[in-house]
Design an enzyme around this catalytic site. Structure first.
Site, PDB file in Angstrom:
ATOM      1  N   HIS A   1      -2.866 -11.133 -11.244  1.00  0.00           N
ATOM      2  CA  HIS A   1      -3.873 -10.898 -12.290  1.00  0.00           C
ATOM      3  C   HIS A   1      -3.472 -11.694 -13.536  1.00  0.00           C
ATOM      4  O   HIS A   1      -2.292 -11.725 -13.918  1.00  0.00           O
ATOM      5  CB  HIS A   1      -3.921  -9.423 -12.668  1.00  0.00           C
ATOM      6  CG  HIS A   1      -4.587  -8.530 -11.654  1.00  0.00           C
ATOM      7  ND1 HIS A   1      -5.127  -8.969 -10.471  1.00  0.00           N
ATOM      8  CD2 HIS A   1      -4.820  -7.181 -11.693  1.00  0.00           C
ATOM      9  CE1 HIS A   1      -5.652  -7.947  -9.807  1.00  0.00           C
ATOM     10  NE2 HIS A   1      -5.471  -6.846 -10.529  1.00  0.00           N
TER      11      HIS A   1
ATOM     12  N   CYS B   1      -2.823  -1.614 -12.428  1.00  0.00           N
ATOM     13  CA  CYS B   1      -2.103  -2.900 -12.454  1.00  0.00           C
ATOM     14  C   CYS B   1      -2.361  -3.707 -13.736  1.00  0.00           C
ATOM     15  O   CYS B   1      -1.435  -4.289 -14.312  1.00  0.00           O
ATOM     16  CB  CYS B   1      -2.483  -3.735 -11.232  1.00  0.00           C
ATOM     17  SG  CYS B   1      -4.234  -3.686 -10.836  1.00  0.00           S
TER      18      CYS B   1
HETATM   19  P1  NAP Z   1      -6.231  -0.869   1.188  1.00  0.00           P
HETATM   20  O1  NAP Z   1      -5.623  -2.174   1.480  1.00  0.00           O
HETATM   21  O2  NAP Z   1      -7.675  -0.659   1.470  1.00  0.00           O
HETATM   22  O3  NAP Z   1      -5.387   0.263   1.967  1.00  0.00           O
HETATM   23  C1  NAP Z   1      -5.752   1.609   1.939  1.00  0.00           C
HETATM   24  C2  NAP Z   1      -4.663   2.443   2.580  1.00  0.00           C
HETATM   25  O4  NAP Z   1      -4.988   3.830   2.445  1.00  0.00           O
HETATM   26  C3  NAP Z   1      -4.515   2.182   4.075  1.00  0.00           C
HETATM   27  O5  NAP Z   1      -3.178   2.342   4.451  1.00  0.00           O
HETATM   28  C4  NAP Z   1      -5.369   3.297   4.660  1.00  0.00           C
HETATM   29  O6  NAP Z   1      -5.020   3.632   5.989  1.00  0.00           O
HETATM   30  C5  NAP Z   1      -5.007   4.426   3.735  1.00  0.00           C
HETATM   31  N1  NAP Z   1      -5.983   5.498   3.794  1.00  0.00           N
HETATM   32  C6  NAP Z   1      -7.313   5.416   3.632  1.00  0.00           C
HETATM   33  N2  NAP Z   1      -7.892   6.606   3.802  1.00  0.00           N
HETATM   34  C7  NAP Z   1      -6.886   7.472   4.071  1.00  0.00           C
HETATM   35  C8  NAP Z   1      -6.846   8.857   4.349  1.00  0.00           C
HETATM   36  N3  NAP Z   1      -7.941   9.612   4.387  1.00  0.00           N
HETATM   37  N4  NAP Z   1      -5.638   9.441   4.596  1.00  0.00           N
HETATM   38  C9  NAP Z   1      -4.504   8.698   4.578  1.00  0.00           C
HETATM   39  N5  NAP Z   1      -4.491   7.357   4.317  1.00  0.00           N
HETATM   40  C10 NAP Z   1      -5.675   6.766   4.072  1.00  0.00           C
HETATM   41  O7  NAP Z   1      -6.059  -0.470  -0.343  1.00  0.00           O
HETATM   42  P2  NAP Z   1      -4.866  -0.827  -1.356  1.00  0.00           P
HETATM   43  O8  NAP Z   1      -5.219  -2.037  -2.113  1.00  0.00           O
HETATM   44  O9  NAP Z   1      -3.575  -0.767  -0.648  1.00  0.00           O
HETATM   45  O10 NAP Z   1      -5.015   0.348  -2.382  1.00  0.00           O
HETATM   46  C11 NAP Z   1      -4.857   1.702  -2.006  1.00  0.00           C
HETATM   47  C12 NAP Z   1      -4.978   2.559  -3.254  1.00  0.00           C
HETATM   48  O11 NAP Z   1      -3.872   2.263  -4.109  1.00  0.00           O
HETATM   49  C13 NAP Z   1      -6.226   2.289  -4.099  1.00  0.00           C
HETATM   50  O12 NAP Z   1      -7.333   3.046  -3.667  1.00  0.00           O
HETATM   51  C14 NAP Z   1      -5.778   2.671  -5.466  1.00  0.00           C
HETATM   52  O13 NAP Z   1      -5.951   4.049  -5.686  1.00  0.00           O
HETATM   53  C15 NAP Z   1      -4.302   2.329  -5.447  1.00  0.00           C
HETATM   54  N6  NAP Z   1      -4.078   1.020  -6.080  1.00  0.00           N
HETATM   55  C16 NAP Z   1      -3.472   1.024  -7.239  1.00  0.00           C
HETATM   56  C17 NAP Z   1      -3.250  -0.158  -7.896  1.00  0.00           C
HETATM   57  C18 NAP Z   1      -2.647  -0.112  -9.218  1.00  0.00           C
HETATM   58  O14 NAP Z   1      -3.212  -0.738 -10.074  1.00  0.00           O
HETATM   59  N7  NAP Z   1      -1.543   0.561  -9.437  1.00  0.00           N
HETATM   60  C19 NAP Z   1      -3.631  -1.363  -7.369  1.00  0.00           C
HETATM   61  C20 NAP Z   1      -4.264  -1.363  -6.162  1.00  0.00           C
HETATM   62  C21 NAP Z   1      -4.472  -0.146  -5.524  1.00  0.00           C
HETATM   63  P3  NAP Z   1      -5.834   3.072   7.265  1.00  0.00           P
HETATM   64  O15 NAP Z   1      -5.086   1.834   7.717  1.00  0.00           O
HETATM   65  O16 NAP Z   1      -5.701   4.182   8.251  1.00  0.00           O
HETATM   66  O17 NAP Z   1      -7.226   2.805   6.847  1.00  0.00           O
HETATM   67  O1  3JN Z   2      -9.141  -3.856  -8.777  1.00  0.00           O
HETATM   68  C1  3JN Z   2      -7.972  -4.055  -9.110  1.00  0.00           C
HETATM   69  O2  3JN Z   2      -7.546  -5.181  -9.348  1.00  0.00           O
HETATM   70  C2  3JN Z   2      -7.040  -2.911  -9.216  1.00  0.00           C
HETATM   71  C3  3JN Z   2      -7.598  -1.714  -8.528  1.00  0.00           C
HETATM   72  C4  3JN Z   2      -7.065  -0.548  -8.592  1.00  0.00           C
HETATM   73  C5  3JN Z   2      -7.701   0.592  -7.963  1.00  0.00           C
HETATM   74  C6  3JN Z   2      -8.555   0.397  -6.880  1.00  0.00           C
HETATM   75  C7  3JN Z   2      -9.211   1.498  -6.315  1.00  0.00           C
HETATM   76  C8  3JN Z   2      -9.030   2.757  -6.810  1.00  0.00           C
HETATM   77  C9  3JN Z   2      -7.481   1.872  -8.460  1.00  0.00           C
HETATM   78  C10 3JN Z   2      -6.505   2.079  -9.556  1.00  0.00           C
HETATM   79  O3  3JN Z   2      -5.318   1.980  -9.296  1.00  0.00           O
HETATM   80  O4  3JN Z   2      -6.889   2.337 -10.685  1.00  0.00           O
HETATM   81  C11 3JN Z   2      -8.165   2.938  -7.898  1.00  0.00           C
HETATM   82  C12 3JN Z   2      -8.019   4.314  -8.424  1.00  0.00           C
HETATM   83  O5  3JN Z   2      -7.104   4.995  -8.004  1.00  0.00           O
HETATM   84  O6  3JN Z   2      -8.834   4.716  -9.276  1.00  0.00           O
END
Ligand code: NAP
Ligand code: 3JN
Length: 349
Positions: A257, A137
């Site tokens: 952010h 992000c």
């Molecule tokens: P979150 O609110 O903690 O949600 C995590 C999601 O992943 C929930 O739906 C969870 O399901 C699911 N999950 C966890 N373990 C799983 C498994 N073993 N199999 C299938 N689903 C599973 O986290 P979030 O903020 O949405 O972020 C999720 C991910 O997106 C991060 O870890 C990161 O890699 C990515 N992300 C990317 C950005 C970006 O900068 N592009 C920003 C934020 C996040 P349950 O409800 O069953 O726990």
């Molecule tokens: O912390 C933030 O503001 C953005 C977080 C992104 C994030 C959180 C957990 C795992 C990432 C990501 O998108 O880079 C990951 C990951 O996939 O490494």
């Protein structure tokens, strides 16, 4: 992996992996808001949320546990369930014919995987072999603003400090921030439980605090989040010569952010022209009027899809450098909107 997939359909079978999470919830909002042509939608999560019911376009859908078989018949899979889930399930989904748009860092630096911000490098989407990576992000909002400057003047060096909202660390971090704030205001003590990194044993309070750590530390003294900004910026801009240095800080803002960005250009520039270029750039809104105290703010960017740029000024120590303040909704342009934008490009091909 095979040949790049063509998408000659009018409606698509779509899967959202991590549908119950902070990003997943916004993916559903974006698919709905954009009227994405969906034939069938699958909501996937871990076993913990399987059976939960979520509303989409007035219909109640049941969340299922994500397994390799979940991807049979899926055309487009949007992943945001963490890197481990993506490493395990993305190849399985690709094998079953899905094109995966992955929001995690699992494949971002893989040379065979395009890392896409449509305003910057939409042409890379066509090169995919089943996986398209969505950048971090903090990187996304910065490169959207850097691109018009790069194209006009060239960029030699970027120094960025971020002020990142807690929603970037997931739904639990948002709840934790609200809980700590309530406890602190009530004069109660509390044990921090989620930040800076849920999987590490040491925790710090986030209420009324600023934590200069996002993700784990690397051997060079920078955090993984900071190194994502360094490496992803070069890959998206397609220029390894841009020197980038980042400091990433978590602050108790719920959504949006903010970034203070020093940009050293390759040539002389005119400040009015910079404002003009940014005003015309796709996905950018300039908010820059010191006389009326107008500048981008997280509270105003929350819920918006654009990147807001302000405090545009020449650096006092280097006449070839600019300082900018860049703000965007980390869950929308930083994650869900960028991913759905990529899906729209796939569907339009
Ligand atoms: P979150 O609110 O903690 O949600 C995590 C999601 O992943 C929930 O739906 C969870 O399901 C699911 N999950 C966890 N373990 C799983 C498994 N073993 N199999 C299938 N689903 C599973 O986290 P979030 O903020 O949405 O972020 C999720 C991910 O997106 C991060 O870890 C990161 O890699 C990515 N992300 C990317 C950005 C970006 O900068 N592009 C920003 C934020 C996040 P349950 O409800 O069953 O726990
Ligand atoms: O912390 C933030 O503001 C953005 C977080 C992104 C994030 C959180 C957990 C795992 C990432 C990501 O998108 O880079 C990951 C990951 O996939 O490494």
């Amino acid at each position: 992996m095979g040949e790049p997939k063509t998408m000659a359909k009018t409606r698509y079978n779509v899967a959202v992996v991590g549908a119950t999470g902070a990003v997943g919830e916004q993916m559903l909002n974006m698919l709905d808001e954009r009227d994405f042509p969906i034939e069938r939608l699958k909501l996937l999560s871990s076993a913990r949320s399987a059976g939960k019911r979520l509303k989409f376009r007035g219909e109640e859908l049941t969340v299922e546990e994500a397994t390799p078989e979940s991807f049979e018949g899926v055309d487009i899979a949007l992943f945001s369930a963490g890197g481990d889930v993506s490493r395990k399930l993305v190849p399985q989904a690709v094998e079953r014919g899905a094109v995966c748009i992955d929001n995690t860092s699992a494949f971002r630096m893989d040379p065979a995987v395009p890392l896409v911000v449509p305003e910057v490098n939409a042409h890379k989407i066509a090169e995919h072999n089943g996986i398209i990576a969505n950048p971090n992000c903090s990187t996304i909002q910065m490169v959207v603003a850097l691109k018009p400057l790069y194209d006009r003047y060239g960029i030699e060096r970027v120094i960025v400090s971020t002020y990142q909202a807690v929603s970037g660390a997931g739904a639990r971090a948002v709840e934790e921030t609200l809980r700590q704030t309530r406890e602190q205001l009530a004069g109660n003590s509390f044990d921090p439980d989620v930040l800076p990194v849920a999987s590490l044993p040491v925790k710090h309070p986030i209420a009324f605090n600023a934590i200069p750590q996002i993700d784990k530390f690397q051997d060079n003294g920078y955090t993984f989040e900071e190194m994502k900004m360094v490496n992803e910026t070069k890959k998206i801009m397609g220029d390894d010569r841009i020197r980038v240095s980042a400091t990433c800080v978590r602050i108790p803002v719920l959504r949006g952010h903010s970034e203070s960005v020093y940009v050293e250009l390759a040539g002389d520039f005119d400040l009015d022209e910079v404002r003009e270029l940014l005003s015309k750039a796709p996905g950018v809104i300039v908010q820059d009027d010191p006389a009326s105290q107008l500048y981008p703010q997280a509270v105003h960017a929350a819920g918006r899809k654009e990147v807001f740029v302000g405090r545009i000024r020449r650096d006092l120590t280097n006449p070839r450098a600019l300082n900018l303040w860049i703000v965007s909704d980390n869950l929308l342009k930083g994650a869900a909107w960028n991913a759905v934008q990529i899906a729209e490009h796939l569907a339009a091909r």
